[in-house]
Design an enzyme around this catalytic site. Sequence first.
Site, PDB file in Angstrom:
ATOM      1  N   HIS A 152      14.046  19.202  -0.859  1.00 10.36           N
ATOM      2  CA  HIS A 152      13.715  18.876   0.540  1.00 10.36           C
ATOM      3  C   HIS A 152      13.762  20.035   1.532  1.00 10.36           C
ATOM      4  CE1 HIS A 152      14.339  14.803  -1.032  1.00 10.36           C
ATOM      5  NE2 HIS A 152      13.770  14.333   0.044  1.00 10.36           N
ATOM      6  N   GLY A 202       8.140  18.354  -2.404  1.00  9.14           N
ATOM      7  CA  GLY A 202       8.316  17.080  -3.107  1.00  9.14           C
ATOM      8  C   GLY A 202       8.198  15.924  -2.129  1.00  9.14           C
ATOM      9  N   HIS A 203       8.646  16.139  -0.914  1.00  9.77           N
ATOM     10  CA  HIS A 203       8.522  15.126   0.142  1.00  9.77           C
ATOM     11  C   HIS A 203       7.632  15.690   1.240  1.00  9.77           C
ATOM     12  CE1 HIS A 203       9.225  12.045   3.019  1.00  9.77           C
ATOM     13  NE2 HIS A 203      10.272  11.532   2.399  1.00  9.77           N
ATOM     14  N   HIS A 269       6.101   6.994  -3.745  1.00 11.41           N
ATOM     15  CA  HIS A 269       7.079   6.805  -2.672  1.00 11.41           C
ATOM     16  C   HIS A 269       6.327   6.603  -1.353  1.00 11.41           C
ATOM     17  CE1 HIS A 269      10.129   8.233   0.267  1.00 11.41           C
ATOM     18  NE2 HIS A 269      11.014   7.785  -0.609  1.00 11.41           N
ATOM     19  N   GLU A 321      11.332   3.272  -3.923  1.00 13.76           N
ATOM     20  CA  GLU A 321      11.117   3.238  -2.469  1.00 13.76           C
ATOM     21  C   GLU A 321       9.617   3.259  -2.168  1.00 13.76           C
ATOM     22  OE1 GLU A 321      14.899   4.916  -0.236  1.00 13.76           O
ATOM     23  OE2 GLU A 321      13.544   6.524  -0.792  1.00 13.76           O
ATOM     24  N   GLU A 337      10.775   0.146   3.871  1.00 14.79           N
ATOM     25  CA  GLU A 337      11.647   1.048   4.619  1.00 14.79           C
ATOM     26  C   GLU A 337      11.125   1.256   6.039  1.00 14.79           C
ATOM     27  OE1 GLU A 337      12.391   4.823   2.711  1.00 14.79           O
ATOM     28  OE2 GLU A 337      13.119   5.698   4.589  1.00 14.79           O
ATOM     29  N   CYS A 339      11.197   3.794   7.887  1.00 14.51           N
ATOM     30  CA  CYS A 339      10.439   5.052   7.987  1.00 14.51           C
ATOM     31  C   CYS A 339       9.012   4.881   7.467  1.00 14.51           C
ATOM     32  CB  CYS A 339      11.105   6.161   7.177  1.00 14.51           C
ATOM     33  SG  CYS A 339      12.574   6.847   7.947  1.00 14.51           S
ATOM     34  N   CYS A 405      17.692   8.626   7.417  1.00 13.82           N
ATOM     35  CA  CYS A 405      16.360   9.000   7.908  1.00 13.82           C
ATOM     36  C   CYS A 405      15.833   8.026   8.950  1.00 13.82           C
ATOM     37  CB  CYS A 405      15.382   9.091   6.739  1.00 13.82           C
ATOM     38  SG  CYS A 405      15.415   7.658   5.644  1.00 13.82           S
ATOM     39  N   CYS A 406      16.171   6.724   8.788  1.00 11.33           N
ATOM     40  CA  CYS A 406      15.514   5.709   9.630  1.00 11.33           C
ATOM     41  C   CYS A 406      15.982   5.676  11.091  1.00 11.33           C
ATOM     42  CB  CYS A 406      15.665   4.328   8.998  1.00 11.33           C
ATOM     43  SG  CYS A 406      14.916   4.172   7.370  1.00 11.33           S
TER      44      CYS A 406
HETATM   45 ZN   LIG Z   1      14.051   6.033   6.407  1.00  6.43          ZN
END
Ligand SMILES: [Zn+2]
Length: 793
Positions: A152, A202-203, A269, A321, A337, A339, A405-406
């Site tokens: 990340h 990766g993200h 994801h 996810e 999620e 996000c 994260c959210c």
């Molecule tokens: Zn999140």
Amino acid sequence: MSVRLERILPLLLLCGVTQGAETNLLKLRPVPFTDVTITDTFWAPRRETNRIVSIPVNLENLEKAGNLQNLRLAATNATSGFQGLVFMDSDIYKAVEAASYSLATTPDPALGQRLDEIIALIGAAQRPDGYLNTYFTIKEPAKRWQNLRDWHELYCAGHLFEAAVAHFEATKKRTLLNIAIKNADHIDSIFGPPPKRLGYPGHPEIELALIKLWRVTGEQRYFNLARFFIENRGRRFFAEEHKTPLDRYDGTYWQDDVPIRDHQNIKGHAVRAAYLLSGATDVARETHDAGLLGMIRRVWRNTTEKNMYITGGIGPSAHNEGFTVDYDLPNLTAYQETCATIALAQWNHRLALLYGDARYADVVERALYNGVLAGVSHDGQKFFYVNPLESTGNHHRSTWFGCACCPPNVARTLASLGGYAYAVSDRALYVNLYIQGSARATVAGVPMTLQVTTDYPWDGQIAIRPQLQNPARFALRLRVPGWCTEPSLAVNKQRVSRPVLERGYLVLERTWRPGDVVELNLPMPVERIAAHPNVKSNQGLLALQRGPLVYCFEDADNSVPLHRLFIPLHAEIRPEKARNILGGLTVLKARAEMAAELDWHRRLYHALPTPRAALLTAIPYYAWDNRQPGAMKVWLPVAPPPSPVGGLEARAQVAVSFANNNSQPRGINDGVEPRRSSEQPAMLCHWWPHKDSEEWAAYTWPTPVRISGSKVYWFDDTGRGACRLPISWSLQYLDQGMWKPVEAHGAYPVAKDKWCEVTFKPVQTTALRLVVRLPRDYASGVHEWKVTEHDDE
Ligand SMILES: [Zn+2]
């Protein structure tokens, strides 16, 4: 890691229009949120709560969870003490972004000073070469950029850039922007066409953030780097990075399975997918690349036609996810999620601007009024990460998460909400969201303020007044929401009998004069919504929607058990103002019916008793879980739901040797059949954090039962949790107060993804016990445990 040069595809470095370009792009400009004022009774109070509660709660939790301490440690060259997950920095950046947006519309010197302090820490944590990531600086300085797939670093950098742009635009200070530029230059010195390194995150996230940085700085290298990350994705770089043989590599989770233009459907994801598509849309807006745009529209159709919840969320499965197969939209186990819903709104906002087509703004509206807003409690202090569409009463918001994260993502969305509402082209002003307040914009060279008066989303009457110094000719384009079938329009009290409808917008092109008023009416009858028949979890069910709001039923308003209720198709449903619920909202009152619970034990047929009438109350989905805890359902049957037909286990009381507060022993006999051991059920019976011990679960019956078999479906979350298959298991029955082993016909099987079944010499008993030996380093858990009645009578 070196990469063979012949694998590097030629890459266009100039930001020019490519061959195979699309020419139908409208490329609208958003009216920035700083030029939009929100004065309604729906969003304005929530935004104020966001400003005075949620943003401070975010900053407090970043202190408590160690995120800010990590910055201090990195700033002082500490080599130990890092707390939390590898992407802890990103949550700081998102909170700084949220606070910056808030400052931009509402001055707050104390908050501004707090940001200055945090930014000074961020600057002190940055290395002289521009590198900035506290995890690697403190803990693994030799491992920078070694694992792009999982670690990340590029994702965190992306959130830094977004925060920096927000802070610069809000305050005109370059403090954070300079840090971001230094970091971006560092990253740009490492990744890119040869002789630089191949790689991509990766993200995804940095792609869309680099575009923002490019727009603010004008630095072309940032655009090129975003394009490089997007164009090269799908070259299965992570297989090489992790030495995974290509024939065993499945890059789907990271959208690294096929080149970017070859995607046929949404996959992997969910947050990664939607951030990636947002970045790809940004790049395509500049390059007009037909291949990229074709992919984006194809994947968009697959997303919205087969993979989106009615609440505007995506990603049904906890397992990844993310996505599974088309039409897989379970309610109880919906992951959705927060996000991911936000990312879907961001992506669709970009598409709405690119094409000027209302169907994209429809998705933005659906997400914002339902899935996104549910992400934060009414008091602004608690947050959802996972957003199911049904609950048995055990799913609640949390003040914070290990992976947080959210919460800051919701905060930044609410703080910049006005930016989703309006857009302009050279000759038209587009209204995408109907929010009471005003917007300043310049159209056809004429500056104006648009005044909007409405009680949306409770009511569809909207008055719009373009306020101008002098008469001016331009078009007002008013979105007709996808849920609205009979809009009506009047200008200066004169009904517009045949309005022009273009790409979902009513077009009013004329010379506007001071004092003109447009009245748009979007009638909001209560709609019964059915899902596509392929959505198995919603077959025979309906959901209620009124205007943009999806409704749900909660125990808090309904004293009858939700699982026995149904709403016949002819039942009356009417809206009603409820001023006493959560500051006032419109509820729906439905004349529903309650089915009798039937006992199917040893019966093939049953006379059907007349259902009882039940007056139900539904509240908007976003408002659920703000009062006393209880069950919740979005989808309700239209006919009497079948009574649960469990075996003997369904009639048993459950006891366990141990359960901490996140284990739900009742999940063991709730009749929810898993499809995989790794699936995350809504209720799970497990013995975590116990390990290397003997544990048990027991069923007891009020009267003796005769049984001769039993089967267990084990839970195993290898790869994300601490439960594994047990070492072994066995069954005992109660005989005159003593637990005795049953005489099993053969061994007790232990396996993943299937029922593990034994039969045994029949016993007559009032209790059966499942005895489980836990692995040395792990706990175990049970999806379902069934009992077979012996039927020799
Ligand atoms: Zn999140």
